[in-house]
Design a protein around this motif. Structure first.
Motif: not given
Length: 716
Positions: A319-323, A328-329, A353-357, A372-386
């Motif tokens: 997503a383009p902004t933190e807001v 979304h998360q 799990r849904v992770a926010l970064l 959670e992203a690296a281990g696969g526990e988070a099937g969905i990872v939502i974030g910005t440019h991070a």
């Protein structure tokens, strides 16, 4: 270029950046002036560029005192007569010898070509200090020596139209072999003239019929080269191997569908089936999902992400902004419920799990999200440019969803895709409707899906223009309407063009008040017309945690009126918000106004959008606001928006001549040309994948790929 010669070629190279004779011949005339004609002034407006050919019927030099230098200066007042009207020209000079030379050059009885910007002065149209080119000494000889149609080129730096004309004419006389990008069978099928003839007729037409035939050929060339490049990219995608993500019966997607509190629209089901089929294939999906504001793109994207999770993979939502990322998360987690608590106490069996970064996370939250992203526990990872940082790793990234794709560059998308072992599937979303012709040209390497049907239960939204220059009392009524909606238990947005009143201001225009700013307006409203209501602010300079806190408070109904910038333009979903007041609405684009309006009426209650503007009710900007008020059809508004802007910006480039992008082809008006070229390019590439039989076409596509236009095309 050096081979062309001519006294102007060095200036042209410096001004336009052309490198070859082909570049030079690719600077096409902007328009044509018929010998002895003057454009209809009723069709023009102040500031428009006007070119005319005519005879000087009066030329009077006058002296005056220059107030700045306190020296004598000179004004030459010229009247030019054409066959269909006359026009005043005024020239100003400070030196006597220059003024005398100009008076002799522009003497009565001479014929010339004059080009400048229109100005309304003393109740008359005039050109001030226009460029001029004189023909012969006597009017009769001058008219006989000039062509019937005179090409007018866009001026560039120190180069004017006739300098370009002279140099291009020299090039046309010297060039004998012009490479043809069209395969012979395509040219014959399309009944197009030879490319060398087209170049001669576009620069030196004897009549408008020749100019039209030349333009038809050169437009098709532009479309064919562009579509060939896009066809190459589609073929490359088809040849790439990806891990199929077919999903699993009885998995998290099926359970999510069973829990949905609403029925999917026909469009959501149809597009969902398209995406599901492509995710199950062995090469990567590259699909554009566009839709009306509020058409339910997020649900479609979430179902695609859950199918990938059911296949043992992960999905990343950029997503383009933190807001927007936070929105979304929250919304995805809420829709999934205990399905988003996989492996945690209270979580559903087989959930994820849904992770926010984002960049504002504290160290502990960041470590957890990364793990959670690296281990696969988070099937969905939502974030910005991070999400693009090197330290962010995935166990098995299978799908990349890019929201509001136009805000990301090719390097950013590639950086995220590179985190997958094999190329991931890609779903690009945009809430700005795109006309079909633009989609075929700009997003031609993506398969496009469109959602136009709004989910049931959405309220109607009435849009009204509030012209406070003519009706200042209407602004007070606008604030009354806000109070009335809040009294009914609803909420409101007030949108400003600026954050702080001390921000650098653009020139306001005569009689126009300064643009309203969030930090100035919010306390005014709280102490004045909205006294007693709970007013809060939101803008891009706030700390991320503060922005998130304000949005959560507004979503929870703890804030009545949110005074904001356009940070709420996309992704914000507060069903209880029913009224929006957009101040200085003329400062926003058509599509942006449509997006902002989409934040209200998202529940079952009707909405009201008030477009407040202090501009002249007769201005073209007011016409734009009335267009927004007149329809909620985002596709119609997107066409209006593009028609009112320079079409070069559609492709992210400027049409300045030289090596620009589309010069004659209009992505809005030439839909049929683009569609035919797309089909022909795809068929030709299928028969000659390496373009070995079309060396000129191969060179043209390589050059396009290296150009600024290609950089924008890759942003898809």
């Amino acid at each position: 270029m050096a081979a062309v010669g001519g006294k102007h070629y060095k200036k042209i190279v410096k001004a336009t950046g052309v490198e070859t004779v082909g570049d030079l011949l690719g600077i096409f005339p902007r328009r044509y002036v018929r010998k002895g004609s003057l454009s209809e002034l009723e069709e023009l407006r102040e500031g428009d560029l006007l070119s005319l050919v005519g005879e000087i019927v009066s030329s009077v030099q006058k002296s005056y005192q220059d107030k700045r230098t306190r020296r004598t200066a000179y004004r030459l007042e010229v009247r030019v007569r054409a066959e269909d009207g006359s026009l005043s020209l005024t020239y100003f000079d400070r030196q006597k010898h220059t003024a005398d030379w100009r008076a002799a050059e522009l003497a009565k009885g001479r014929v010339g070509l004059f080009s400048g910007r229109l100005k309304w002065f003393n109740n008359n149209w005039q050109l001030t200090n226009p460029d001029s080119r004189m023909y012969g000494a006597a009017a009769e000889d001058a008219y006989a020596s000039m062509p019937d149609l005179i090409p007018i080129y866009s001026s560039a730096a120190a180069v004017n139209t006739w300098q370009l004309e002279e140099t291009i004419a020299t090039a046309l006389d010297l060039v004998t072999d012009v490479p043809d990008v069209l395969p012979p069978t395509v040219r014959e099928t399309e009944d197009l003239i030879d490319v060398a003839q087209a170049l001669r007729w576009i620069h030196r037409p004897d009549n408008f019929g020749q100019k039209t035939r030349a333009a038809d050929r050169l437009k098709y060339d532009e479309a064919f080269v562009t579509q060939t490049l896009l066809a190459q990219r589609r073929a490359a995608i088809e040849a790439t191997v990806a891990n199929p993500r077919p999903g699993a019966a009885g998995g998290i997607l099926d359970r999510f569908d069973q829990r949905l509190p609403f029925a999917l629209t026909d469009g959501q089901r149809s597009v969902g089936e398209e995406i599901a089929g492509e995710l199950g294939r062995g090469h990567p999906m590259h699909r554009l999902l566009q839709g009306e504001v509020g058409s339910g793109k997020t649900v479609v994207a979430l179902r695609a992400m859950l199918q990938v999770v059911d296949s043992g993979g992960q999905a990343a939502l950029l997503a383009p902004t933190e807001v927007l990322a936070q929105q979304h998360q929250r919304s995805i987690t809420a829709m999934l419920g205990d399905l988003a608590l996989g492996g945690l106490l209270g979580g559903a069996e087989g959930g994820t799990r849904v992770a926010l970064l984002t960049g504002s996370l504290n160290a502990a939250a960041r470590r957890q999200a990364l793990a959670e992203a690296a281990g696969g526990e988070a099937g969905i990872v939502i974030g910005t440019h991070a999400l693009l940082e090197e330290r962010v790793q995935f166990a098995d990234l299978g799908l990349v969803v890019v929201d509001e794709q136009h805000r990301f560059g090719v390097e950013q998308r590639a950086a995220l895709s590179a985190k997958a072992g094999r190329p991931p599937h890609v779903l690009v979303m945009t809430a700005t409707p795109i006309p079909r012709t633009v989609a075929m040209t700009v997003f031609g390497d993506l398969d496009a899906s469109t959602l136009s049907e709004l989910p049931a239960g959405r309220g109607d939204v009435q849009t009204t223009v509030v012209p406070i220059q003519a009706r200042p009392e209407w602004l007070e009524r606008a604030w009354q309407r806000v109070r009335e909606e809040v009294a009914e238990g609803r909420q409101a947005y007030v949108v400003c063009a600026r954050i702080d009143p001390d921000d650098e201001r653009e020139e306001q225009g005569e009689g126009r008040p300064p643009l309203r700013a969030v930090e100035e307006l919010a306390p005014e409203l709280a102490a004045g017309p909205l006294a007693g209501l709970r007013v809060d602010t939101l803008h891009g300079r706030m700390a991320p945690e503060d922005k998130d806190k304000v949005m959560q408070s507004f979503a929870a109904g703890e804030v009545d009126v949110l005074v904001s910038t356009t940070v709420i333009e996309v992704g914000v979903d507060v069903p209880n918000a029913t009224v929006m007041v957009i101040l200085d609405a003329d400062r926003f684009g058509v599509s942006q106004l449509h997006q902002l309006r989409g934040r209200i009426g998202r529940g079952g209650h009707s909405g009201l959008c008030l477009l407040v503007s202090a501009i002249d009710p007769a201005s073209t900007s007011m016409e734009r606001l009335l267009a927004v008020a007149g329809t909620r059809d985002g596709f119609e508004l997107s066409r209006i928006d593009l028609e009112q802007r320079r079409e070069g910006n559609v492709l992210g480039i400027e049409q300045s001549g030289g090596r620009s992008g589309l010069k004659l082809l209009s992505v809005l008006r030439d839909e049929d040309v683009i569609a035919r070229a797309r089909a022909a390019a795809t068929a030709h590439l299928a028969s000659d994948p390496a373009l070995s039989g079309s060396p000129a076409l191969a060179r043209a596509t390589r050059r396009l790929e290296d150009s600024e236009q290609a950089e924008y095309l890759e942003m898809t």
